[in-house]
Design a protein around this motif. Structure first.
Motif, PDB file in Angstrom:
ATOM      1  N   THR A  81      84.607  72.915  35.903  1.00  0.00           N
ATOM      2  CA  THR A  81      85.928  72.560  35.857  1.00  0.00           C
ATOM      3  C   THR A  81      86.816  73.779  36.375  1.00  0.00           C
ATOM      4  N   ASN A  82      86.555  74.779  36.116  1.00  0.00           N
ATOM      5  CA  ASN A  82      87.424  75.734  36.641  1.00  0.00           C
ATOM      6  C   ASN A  82      87.275  76.320  37.922  1.00  0.00           C
ATOM      7  N   ALA A  83      86.488  75.582  38.734  1.00  0.00           N
ATOM      8  CA  ALA A  83      86.261  75.869  40.098  1.00  0.00           C
ATOM      9  C   ALA A  83      86.823  74.604  40.863  1.00  0.00           C
ATOM     10  N   MET A  84      87.298  73.314  40.127  1.00  0.00           N
ATOM     11  CA  MET A  84      87.721  72.343  40.594  1.00  0.00           C
ATOM     12  C   MET A  84      88.966  72.526  41.494  1.00  0.00           C
ATOM     13  N   ARG A  85      90.043  73.376  40.990  1.00  0.00           N
ATOM     14  CA  ARG A  85      91.214  73.628  41.803  1.00  0.00           C
ATOM     15  C   ARG A  85      91.037  74.111  42.939  1.00  0.00           C
ATOM     16  N   GLN A  86      89.998  75.163  43.178  1.00  0.00           N
ATOM     17  CA  GLN A  86      89.751  75.746  44.471  1.00  0.00           C
ATOM     18  C   GLN A  86      89.104  74.874  45.411  1.00  0.00           C
ATOM     19  N   MET A  87      88.249  73.876  44.819  1.00  0.00           N
ATOM     20  CA  MET A  87      87.639  73.012  45.510  1.00  0.00           C
ATOM     21  C   MET A  87      88.605  72.096  46.285  1.00  0.00           C
ATOM     22  N   ALA A  88      89.556  71.679  45.505  1.00  0.00           N
ATOM     23  CA  ALA A  88      90.541  70.745  45.880  1.00  0.00           C
ATOM     24  C   ALA A  88      91.414  71.331  46.848  1.00  0.00           C
ATOM     25  N   GLN A  89      91.749  72.786  46.890  1.00  0.00           N
ATOM     26  CA  GLN A  89      92.535  73.338  47.856  1.00  0.00           C
ATOM     27  C   GLN A  89      91.849  73.396  49.082  1.00  0.00           C
ATOM     28  N   GLU A  90      90.228  73.465  49.172  1.00  0.00           N
ATOM     29  CA  GLU A  90      89.749  73.605  50.316  1.00  0.00           C
ATOM     30  C   GLU A  90      89.534  72.245  50.944  1.00  0.00           C
ATOM     31  N   LEU A  91      89.417  71.203  50.226  1.00  0.00           N
ATOM     32  CA  LEU A  91      89.377  69.655  50.511  1.00  0.00           C
ATOM     33  C   LEU A  91      90.654  69.617  51.315  1.00  0.00           C
ATOM     34  N   ASN A  92      91.898  69.822  50.828  1.00  0.00           N
ATOM     35  CA  ASN A  92      92.992  69.410  51.281  1.00  0.00           C
ATOM     36  C   ASN A  92      93.180  69.154  53.000  1.00  0.00           C
ATOM     37  N   PRO A  93      92.936  70.346  53.492  1.00  0.00           N
ATOM     38  CA  PRO A  93      93.091  70.200  54.952  1.00  0.00           C
ATOM     39  C   PRO A  93      92.138  69.612  55.884  1.00  0.00           C
ATOM     40  N   LEU A  94      90.852  69.207  55.156  1.00  0.00           N
ATOM     41  CA  LEU A  94      89.948  68.620  55.682  1.00  0.00           C
ATOM     42  C   LEU A  94      90.151  67.105  55.599  1.00  0.00           C
ATOM     43  N   LEU A  95      90.719  66.470  54.676  1.00  0.00           N
ATOM     44  CA  LEU A  95      91.217  65.339  54.346  1.00  0.00           C
ATOM     45  C   LEU A  95      92.297  64.796  55.397  1.00  0.00           C
ATOM     46  N   GLU A  96      92.881  65.774  55.848  1.00  0.00           N
ATOM     47  CA  GLU A  96      94.292  65.613  56.723  1.00  0.00           C
ATOM     48  C   GLU A  96      93.586  64.895  57.818  1.00  0.00           C
ATOM     49  N   ASP A  97      92.362  65.141  58.440  1.00  0.00           N
ATOM     50  CA  ASP A  97      91.917  64.715  59.671  1.00  0.00           C
ATOM     51  C   ASP A  97      91.059  63.201  59.523  1.00  0.00           C
ATOM     52  N   GLN A  98      90.774  62.764  58.218  1.00  0.00           N
ATOM     53  CA  GLN A  98      90.084  61.732  58.055  1.00  0.00           C
ATOM     54  C   GLN A  98      90.905  60.311  58.591  1.00  0.00           C
ATOM     55  N   ALA A  99      89.945  59.577  59.473  1.00  0.00           N
ATOM     56  CA  ALA A  99      90.235  58.369  59.768  1.00  0.00           C
ATOM     57  C   ALA A  99      90.337  57.261  58.743  1.00  0.00           C
ATOM     58  N   GLN A 100      89.843  57.414  57.684  1.00  0.00           N
ATOM     59  CA  GLN A 100      90.114  56.851  56.358  1.00  0.00           C
ATOM     60  C   GLN A 100      90.074  57.483  55.300  1.00  0.00           C
ATOM     61  N   ALA A 101      91.396  57.150  54.404  1.00  0.00           N
ATOM     62  CA  ALA A 101      91.209  58.047  53.166  1.00  0.00           C
ATOM     63  C   ALA A 101      90.226  57.556  52.223  1.00  0.00           C
ATOM     64  N   ILE A 119      90.900  67.042  34.595  1.00  0.00           N
ATOM     65  CA  ILE A 119      90.551  67.484  35.960  1.00  0.00           C
ATOM     66  C   ILE A 119      91.090  66.394  37.068  1.00  0.00           C
ATOM     67  N   SER A 120      91.517  65.044  36.388  1.00  0.00           N
ATOM     68  CA  SER A 120      92.157  64.408  37.236  1.00  0.00           C
ATOM     69  C   SER A 120      93.535  64.896  37.668  1.00  0.00           C
ATOM     70  N   GLU A 121      94.037  65.397  36.478  1.00  0.00           N
ATOM     71  CA  GLU A 121      95.349  66.021  36.757  1.00  0.00           C
ATOM     72  C   GLU A 121      95.426  67.166  37.705  1.00  0.00           C
ATOM     73  N   VAL A 122      94.279  67.959  37.742  1.00  0.00           N
ATOM     74  CA  VAL A 122      94.488  68.820  38.368  1.00  0.00           C
ATOM     75  C   VAL A 122      94.276  68.529  39.944  1.00  0.00           C
ATOM     76  N   LEU A 123      93.398  67.466  40.093  1.00  0.00           N
ATOM     77  CA  LEU A 123      93.143  67.030  41.608  1.00  0.00           C
ATOM     78  C   LEU A 123      94.453  66.366  42.237  1.00  0.00           C
ATOM     79  N   THR A 124      95.266  65.698  41.263  1.00  0.00           N
ATOM     80  CA  THR A 124      96.293  64.763  41.610  1.00  0.00           C
ATOM     81  C   THR A 124      97.294  65.745  42.171  1.00  0.00           C
ATOM     82  N   GLU A 125      97.389  66.889  41.195  1.00  0.00           N
ATOM     83  CA  GLU A 125      98.317  68.031  41.751  1.00  0.00           C
ATOM     84  C   GLU A 125      98.378  68.786  42.609  1.00  0.00           C
ATOM     85  N   VAL A 126      97.035  68.929  42.907  1.00  0.00           N
ATOM     86  CA  VAL A 126      96.581  69.682  44.474  1.00  0.00           C
ATOM     87  C   VAL A 126      96.413  68.997  45.558  1.00  0.00           C
TER      88      VAL A 126
END
Length: 342
Positions: A81-101, A119-126
């Motif tokens: 759980t307490n690694a989820m925010r960092q992981m979402a932050q790492e994912l953010n720029p990678l998802l920018e280039d996805q052809a399909q969300a 956790i879902s609140e953390v993900l939607t926040e980040v």
């Protein structure tokens, strides 16, 4: 068949990757430790986290997050759980280039320290909302070891968007792995997080030599605490008598597979919170969630005596022994048994 990325190569991530690969999906498993990734690719095992299990040869493992999520239709997050925010932050720029969300799924159970967010609140926040379809919670009574050997397992996929939950349901369903859908995200997440607290208590009771009577009392009264806090946060009380409530509570409080139960037995032997964390090489979510739930109970003025006793035993300077905590619970003022949603 679709490409699905599993983020987290521990026991649960590996077990879920096995299910999806056996369902003929293009399954990529990501982890940070190169030794574990090499083992999965070369010998198709993960002995540290999932011993004596053969993984499908079709699973591709990688330490490259961009490789894992590239063109994935579904990304499943299975990190603490307490690694989820960092992981979402790492994912953010990678998802920018996805052809399909992609659909974002999380299969972890906890509440974020300090923020008290689900956790879902953390993900939607980040995460940038333009870069993913929906967030789905996958939760319920499930030990990774049993899923890996194809024991019958039933879980819940919950999302505000029922179609997203149904997509997860379809991806996982097979002869041994059944998934139900739910739209009560709050209830499913809180049920999964809070039951870990009660499982720590169950381990303590077992470690002190108490029997089935005590364990049944703990589970029942623990469910009452979960329901009180959950309904105060907006959950449907009926969710707590479902798979992600009482179902998950039973399996976690009665099985030696449960790391929260194991942590409780160590606490009963006199180990401190820090010592328990050192002895167990996986995160014990229940110990962390005790603190968050205690703070929420105070904030919402919710009576959670089991949680409070565990907090006093684990977190305060004036620590009480677990024996004294149990006696304090037993000697509380007599009350009428309430319905589940009280």
């Amino acid at each position: 068949m679709m490409k699905i990325a599993i983020i987290g190569s521990g026991s649960w991530g590996s077990a879920l990757a096995k299910v999806l690969s056996e369902n003929k999906h293009d399954t990529v498993l990501w982890g940070r430790k190169q030794t574990i990734i090499d083992e999965i690719n070369q010998t198709h095992t993960n002995e540290k986290y999932l011993p004596n299990v053969s993984l499908p040869k079709e699973i591709k493992a990688t330490t490259s997050l961009s490789e894992a999520v590239s063109n994935a239709s579904m990304i499943i997050l299975v990190v603490p759980t307490n690694a989820m925010r960092q992981m979402a932050q790492e994912l953010n720029p990678l998802l920018e280039d996805q052809a399909q969300a992609p659909v974002i799924v999380h299969a972890s159970k906890g509440l974020e320290m300090n923020t008290q967010l689900r956790i879902s609140e953390v993900l939607t926040e980040v995460l940038n909302k333009d870069n993913y379809q929906d967030v789905v919670v996958l939760s319920g009574p499930s030990h990774a070891e049993e899923v890996a050997r194809q024991d019958v397992t039933t879980l819940t996929a919950a999302s505000d968007n029922l179609e997203a939950a149904q997509a997860v349901q379809q991806a996982f369903m097979n002869r041994y792995f059944r998934v139900y859908t739910n739209t009560d995200v709050i209830g499913v997440e809180l049920g999964g997080a809070l039951k870990n607290i009660i499982a720590v208590g169950a381990g303590i009771i077992s470690g002190l030599g108490y029997g089935d009577n005590a364990k049944a009392a703990l589970i029942t009264r623990g469910l009452a605490e979960i329901s009180r806090l959950g309904t105060a946060r907006g959950a449907d009380p009926l969710t707590f008598i479902g798979l992600s409530g009482v179902g998950d509570l039973i399996v976690t409080c009665t099985s030696p597979h449960s790391r929260n139960f194991q942590a409780g037995t160590l606490i009963a032997k006199g180990y401190s919170r820090a010592e328990v964390s050192e002895k167990m090489f996986m995160v014990v979510e229940g110990i962390l969630t005790v603190k968050v739930a205690y703070e929420l109970a105070k904030e919402y003025d919710i009576d959670m005596p089991i949680t409070e006793m565990l907090y006093l035993a684990l977190y305060t300077d004036k620590k009480i022994s677990v024996e004294d905590a149990i006696e304090s619970l037993m000697l509380r003022e007599g009350k009428q048994e309430e319905s589940l949603d009280k």
